[in-house]
Scaffold this active site. Structure first.
Site, mmCIF file in Angstrom:
data_model
loop_
_atom_site.group_PDB
_atom_site.id
_atom_site.type_symbol
_atom_site.label_atom_id
_atom_site.label_comp_id
_atom_site.label_asym_id
_atom_site.label_seq_id
_atom_site.Cartn_x
_atom_site.Cartn_y
_atom_site.Cartn_z
ATOM 1 N N LEU A 176 48.236 39.264 41.078
ATOM 2 C CA LEU A 176 46.894 39.828 41.141
ATOM 3 C C LEU A 176 46.650 40.494 39.791
ATOM 4 C CD1 LEU A 176 46.668 41.533 44.673
ATOM 5 C CD2 LEU A 176 45.690 39.359 43.949
ATOM 6 N N ASP A 177 45.443 40.342 39.250
ATOM 7 C CA ASP A 177 45.125 40.958 37.965
ATOM 8 C C ASP A 177 45.365 42.459 38.018
ATOM 9 O OD1 ASP A 177 44.312 38.450 37.219
ATOM 10 O OD2 ASP A 177 42.181 38.848 37.534
ATOM 11 N N LYS A 178 45.553 43.059 36.869
ATOM 12 C CA LYS A 178 45.831 44.490 36.776
ATOM 13 C C LYS A 178 44.757 45.322 37.471
ATOM 14 C CE LYS A 178 46.928 48.064 33.345
ATOM 15 N NZ LYS A 178 47.126 48.354 31.898
#
Length: 240
Positions: A102-104
């Site tokens: 998952l993106d930051k």
């Protein structure tokens, strides 16, 4: 399995720490004190005790994490906090890893495990595993967008994405903010954000709700995690 590895796997201590505990005579195998960490044991049949308490071997571990923003989906990083850093000391294992990324700045469901086979099954494009997201989007999402997503299309860099299911939850026409849910079966880099950029809209908040049959437990606060239930794990494996 070597005895020192078994002790490390069951959380008694690291390999180095386990060797010291063995030297002190604190470990027994079938009621016999064993001091050599190289001793081969049968983790399923032998009775191994530390300080008189029997140790139980568990090969695979499965944790559901409610990933917060600002934490990266990696096992280690020199600059940023990782999802593995969120684990308590007693739950930490060197072989745990996040299933997918998952993106930051993306929140939501993330599975942590050391089961490489299950991870492969969930991430393999051939398995067509659903990933469901909730998003707030800057812009008015329309039924035309729904049809566009359902057909599959090319991103701004000409990369093709497969058909997906876009559902409009609500639209604030005054502030031009739409709330949507989106089901995709791929995991391209920044895919959800790039899909909306391709239709001239911007994702301002993104949260993953589901992966396959596994839904995020909404009782988990951001940064919290729990062990998967037997029912959740069974469904996850059956569906693959």
């Amino acid at each position: 399995m070597r005895l020192d590895k078994f002790l490390a796997e069951t959380g008694v201590g690291s390999r180095k720490e386990s060797k010291q505990l063995l030297k002190k005579g604190l470990v027994t195998v079938n009621e016999e004190v064993i001091k050599d960490g190289k001793t081969q044991i049968d983790e399923k049949r032998d009775v191994i005790k530390f300080l008189g308490e029997q140790l139980t071997y568990q090969k695979y571990y499965y944790y559901m994490l409610h990933k917060p923003q600002g934490v990266i989906s990696a096992t280690e990083d020199k600059w940023d906090q990782t999802v593995i850093d969120l684990l308590k000391n007693e739950d930490y294992r060197e072989d745990l890893f996040p299933v997918g990324r998952l993106d930051k700045d993306t929140e939501g469901l993330l599975l942590l495990t050391n089961d490489g086979q299950l991870a492969h099954q969930l991430l393999s494009p051939k398995k067509h595993v659903d990933k469901e997201y909730f998003a707030q989007v800057q812009g008015i999402v329309t039924e035309e967008d729904v049809r566009h997503f359902a057909a599959g299309f090319a991103l701004t860099n000409k990369e093709q994405v497969k058909p997906s299911q876009l559902m409009i939850e609500s639209v604030d026409k005054i502030n031009e903010i739409s709330e949507i849910r989106l089901i995709i079966q791929e995991g391209k880099f920044h895919q959800v954000k790039r899909m909306f950029e391709a239709v001239d809209k911007k994702v301002v908040y993104l949260k993953r709700l589901r992966m396959g049959s596994l839904w995020l437990d909404e009782e988990l606060a951001l940064g919290e995690y729990r062990i998967l239930t037997e029912e959740e794990l069974e469904k996850l494996k059956i569906n693959q």
